[in-house]
Design a protein around this motif. Structure first.
Motif, PDB file in Angstrom:
ATOM      1  N   LYS A  86      19.906 -92.907  40.162  1.00 30.57           N
ATOM      2  CA  LYS A  86      21.171 -92.679  39.774  1.00 30.57           C
ATOM      3  C   LYS A  86      21.276 -91.168  39.477  1.00 30.57           C
ATOM      4  O   LYS A  86      20.680 -90.626  39.650  1.00 30.57           O
ATOM      5  N   PRO A  87      22.553 -90.842  39.748  1.00 26.53           N
ATOM      6  CA  PRO A  87      22.851 -89.592  39.557  1.00 26.53           C
ATOM      7  C   PRO A  87      22.536 -88.782  38.311  1.00 26.53           C
ATOM      8  O   PRO A  87      22.005 -87.514  38.243  1.00 26.53           O
ATOM      9  N   GLU A  88      22.401 -89.519  37.195  1.00 25.13           N
ATOM     10  CA  GLU A  88      22.130 -89.232  35.913  1.00 25.13           C
ATOM     11  C   GLU A  88      20.399 -89.106  35.768  1.00 25.13           C
ATOM     12  O   GLU A  88      20.061 -88.477  34.889  1.00 25.13           O
ATOM     13  N   ASP A  89      19.569 -89.344  36.935  1.00 30.88           N
ATOM     14  CA  ASP A  89      18.403 -89.110  36.889  1.00 30.88           C
ATOM     15  C   ASP A  89      18.088 -87.742  37.412  1.00 30.88           C
ATOM     16  O   ASP A  89      16.888 -87.221  37.492  1.00 30.88           O
ATOM     17  N   THR A  90      19.035 -86.968  38.036  1.00 27.53           N
ATOM     18  CA  THR A  90      18.908 -85.535  38.529  1.00 27.53           C
ATOM     19  C   THR A  90      18.414 -84.841  37.474  1.00 27.53           C
ATOM     20  O   THR A  90      18.797 -84.785  36.173  1.00 27.53           O
ATOM     21  N   ALA A  91      17.428 -83.918  37.437  1.00 24.23           N
ATOM     22  CA  ALA A  91      16.627 -83.165  36.716  1.00 24.23           C
ATOM     23  C   ALA A  91      15.399 -82.586  37.192  1.00 24.23           C
ATOM     24  O   ALA A  91      15.055 -82.859  38.205  1.00 24.23           O
ATOM     25  N   VAL A  92      14.944 -81.630  36.415  1.00 17.43           N
ATOM     26  CA  VAL A  92      13.695 -81.110  36.902  1.00 17.43           C
ATOM     27  C   VAL A  92      12.446 -82.097  36.018  1.00 17.43           C
ATOM     28  O   VAL A  92      12.498 -82.186  34.964  1.00 17.43           O
ATOM     29  N   TYR A  93      11.671 -82.573  36.904  1.00 20.42           N
ATOM     30  CA  TYR A  93      10.476 -83.441  36.374  1.00 20.42           C
ATOM     31  C   TYR A  93       9.152 -82.396  36.304  1.00 20.42           C
ATOM     32  O   TYR A  93       8.795 -81.851  37.394  1.00 20.42           O
ATOM     33  N   TYR A  94       8.577 -82.734  35.352  1.00 24.42           N
ATOM     34  CA  TYR A  94       7.406 -82.211  34.794  1.00 24.42           C
ATOM     35  C   TYR A  94       6.359 -83.241  34.534  1.00 24.42           C
ATOM     36  O   TYR A  94       6.738 -84.153  33.852  1.00 24.42           O
ATOM     37  N   CYS A  95       5.139 -82.942  34.857  1.00 23.35           N
ATOM     38  CA  CYS A  95       3.949 -83.833  34.671  1.00 23.35           C
ATOM     39  C   CYS A  95       3.358 -83.231  33.449  1.00 23.35           C
ATOM     40  O   CYS A  95       3.398 -81.789  33.408  1.00 23.35           O
ATOM     41  N   GLN A  96       2.598 -83.807  32.529  1.00 24.29           N
ATOM     42  CA  GLN A  96       1.680 -83.718  31.422  1.00 24.29           C
ATOM     43  C   GLN A  96       0.567 -84.272  31.398  1.00 24.29           C
ATOM     44  O   GLN A  96       0.471 -85.568  31.481  1.00 24.29           O
ATOM     45  N   MET A  99      -5.641 -83.967  27.071  1.00 20.73           N
ATOM     46  CA  MET A  99      -6.849 -84.267  27.108  1.00 20.73           C
ATOM     47  C   MET A  99      -7.284 -84.952  25.877  1.00 20.73           C
ATOM     48  O   MET A  99      -6.859 -84.788  24.835  1.00 20.73           O
ATOM     49  N   SER A 100      -8.542 -85.732  25.862  1.00 24.13           N
ATOM     50  CA  SER A 100      -9.096 -86.021  24.634  1.00 24.13           C
ATOM     51  C   SER A 100      -9.280 -85.024  23.587  1.00 24.13           C
ATOM     52  O   SER A 100      -9.380 -85.374  22.275  1.00 24.13           O
ATOM     53  N   SER A 101      -9.335 -83.785  23.906  1.00 15.66           N
ATOM     54  CA  SER A 101      -9.368 -82.915  22.983  1.00 15.66           C
ATOM     55  C   SER A 101      -7.995 -82.291  22.402  1.00 15.66           C
ATOM     56  O   SER A 101      -8.156 -81.406  21.280  1.00 15.66           O
ATOM     57  N   GLY A 102      -7.094 -82.826  22.745  1.00 18.66           N
ATOM     58  CA  GLY A 102      -5.747 -82.420  22.172  1.00 18.66           C
ATOM     59  C   GLY A 102      -4.977 -81.304  23.205  1.00 18.66           C
ATOM     60  O   GLY A 102      -3.668 -81.225  22.954  1.00 18.66           O
ATOM     61  N   ILE A 103      -5.635 -80.856  24.015  1.00 18.04           N
ATOM     62  CA  ILE A 103      -4.956 -79.589  24.701  1.00 18.04           C
ATOM     63  C   ILE A 103      -4.054 -80.579  25.705  1.00 18.04           C
ATOM     64  O   ILE A 103      -4.522 -81.426  26.238  1.00 18.04           O
ATOM     65  N   ARG A 104      -3.028 -79.803  25.983  1.00 13.38           N
ATOM     66  CA  ARG A 104      -1.937 -80.224  26.888  1.00 13.38           C
ATOM     67  C   ARG A 104      -1.564 -79.227  28.087  1.00 13.38           C
ATOM     68  O   ARG A 104      -1.725 -78.104  27.738  1.00 13.38           O
ATOM     69  N   TYR A 105      -1.739 -79.823  29.094  1.00 17.38           N
ATOM     70  CA  TYR A 105      -1.182 -79.080  30.337  1.00 17.38           C
ATOM     71  C   TYR A 105       0.218 -79.616  30.871  1.00 17.38           C
ATOM     72  O   TYR A 105       0.336 -80.746  30.875  1.00 17.38           O
ATOM     73  N   TRP A 106       0.898 -78.475  31.528  1.00 18.68           N
ATOM     74  CA  TRP A 106       2.124 -78.903  32.136  1.00 18.68           C
ATOM     75  C   TRP A 106       2.059 -78.578  33.786  1.00 18.68           C
ATOM     76  O   TRP A 106       1.526 -77.446  34.031  1.00 18.68           O
ATOM     77  N   GLY A 107       2.646 -79.203  34.420  1.00 17.76           N
ATOM     78  CA  GLY A 107       3.017 -78.693  35.797  1.00 17.76           C
ATOM     79  C   GLY A 107       4.218 -77.704  35.826  1.00 17.76           C
ATOM     80  O   GLY A 107       4.823 -77.616  34.874  1.00 17.76           O
ATOM     81  N   GLN A 108       4.442 -77.325  36.982  1.00 13.48           N
ATOM     82  CA  GLN A 108       5.490 -76.303  37.183  1.00 13.48           C
ATOM     83  C   GLN A 108       6.894 -76.935  37.249  1.00 13.48           C
ATOM     84  O   GLN A 108       7.785 -76.177  36.977  1.00 13.48           O
ATOM     85  N   GLY A 109       7.073 -78.195  37.234  1.00  6.99           N
ATOM     86  CA  GLY A 109       8.322 -78.796  37.430  1.00  6.99           C
ATOM     87  C   GLY A 109       8.612 -78.946  38.849  1.00  6.99           C
ATOM     88  O   GLY A 109       8.389 -78.173  39.851  1.00  6.99           O
ATOM     89  N   ILE A 110       9.477 -79.970  39.208  1.00  8.03           N
ATOM     90  CA  ILE A 110       9.889 -80.120  40.451  1.00  8.03           C
ATOM     91  C   ILE A 110      11.314 -81.014  40.517  1.00  8.03           C
ATOM     92  O   ILE A 110      11.576 -81.536  39.714  1.00  8.03           O
ATOM     93  N   GLN A 111      12.366 -80.317  41.273  1.00  5.02           N
ATOM     94  CA  GLN A 111      13.640 -80.853  41.182  1.00  5.02           C
ATOM     95  C   GLN A 111      13.635 -82.026  41.912  1.00  5.02           C
ATOM     96  O   GLN A 111      13.337 -82.529  43.052  1.00  5.02           O
ATOM     97  N   VAL A 112      14.437 -82.831  41.204  1.00  6.33           N
ATOM     98  CA  VAL A 112      15.024 -84.248  41.791  1.00  6.33           C
ATOM     99  C   VAL A 112      16.540 -84.236  41.808  1.00  6.33           C
ATOM    100  O   VAL A 112      17.119 -84.120  40.564  1.00  6.33           O
ATOM    101  N   THR A 113      17.275 -84.349  42.883  1.00  8.02           N
ATOM    102  CA  THR A 113      18.643 -84.396  42.752  1.00  8.02           C
ATOM    103  C   THR A 113      19.129 -85.803  43.519  1.00  8.02           C
ATOM    104  O   THR A 113      18.678 -86.164  44.610  1.00  8.02           O
ATOM    105  N   VAL A 114      19.959 -86.447  42.724  1.00 12.16           N
ATOM    106  CA  VAL A 114      20.501 -87.814  43.233  1.00 12.16           C
ATOM    107  C   VAL A 114      21.761 -87.626  43.419  1.00 12.16           C
ATOM    108  O   VAL A 114      22.662 -87.418  42.379  1.00 12.16           O
ATOM    109  N   SER A 115      22.380 -87.599  44.547  1.00 10.20           N
ATOM    110  CA  SER A 115      23.853 -87.185  44.875  1.00 10.20           C
ATOM    111  C   SER A 115      24.157 -87.583  46.413  1.00 10.20           C
ATOM    112  O   SER A 115      23.350 -87.701  47.247  1.00 10.20           O
ATOM    113  N   SER A 116      25.295 -88.003  46.263  1.00  2.32           N
ATOM    114  CA  SER A 116      25.704 -88.548  47.771  1.00  2.32           C
ATOM    115  C   SER A 116      26.612 -87.264  48.364  1.00  2.32           C
ATOM    116  O   SER A 116      26.881 -87.549  49.615  1.00  2.32           O
TER     117      SER A 116
END
Length: 116
Positions: A86-96, A99-116
């Motif tokens: 849906k158009p409202e799904d348009t956003a930058v998507y990040y993976c996270q 780790m079991s240690s509690g450390i968190r890592y993020w990806g750089q983000g990727i654009q998803v655009t839903v539009s006609s």
């Protein structure tokens, strides 16, 4: 150090599908949780879906029944299959990864655009 790289984003028409991938490299040890977040312009980053080491998943209410999170066989890659977009799904998507240690890592983000 762990690096996360997202791929699979782009422009899609409403009702279409995309599959996002997040691949990890580096010093990968016990991954506790893998997840996808998104941030639309002017809005806070929000959880979309996540999967834990036991395979349990949870989803934001707005994507239930449309999105599916899964892991690769090596369990260092996480996917997000997005259907009925849906158009409202348009956003930058990040993976996270958390780790079991509690450390968190993020990806750089990727654009998803839903539009006609």
């Amino acid at each position: 150090q762990v690096q996360l790289v997202e791929s699979g984003g782009g422009l899609v028409q409403p009702g279409g599908s995309l599959r996002l991938s997040c691949a990890a490299s580096g010093s990968i040890f016990s991954i506790y949780t893998m997840g996808w977040y998104r941030q639309a312009p002017g809005k806070q980053r929000e959880l979309v879906a996540r999967i834990n080491s036991g395979g349990s998943t949870n989803y934001a209410d707005s994507v239930k029944g449309r999105f599916t999170i899964s892991r690769g066989n090596a369990r260092t890659t996480v996917y997000l299959q997005m259907n009925s977009l849906k158009p409202e799904d348009t956003a930058v998507y990040y993976c996270q990864y958390i780790m079991s240690s509690g450390i968190r890592y993020w990806g750089q983000g990727i654009q998803v655009t839903v539009s006609s």
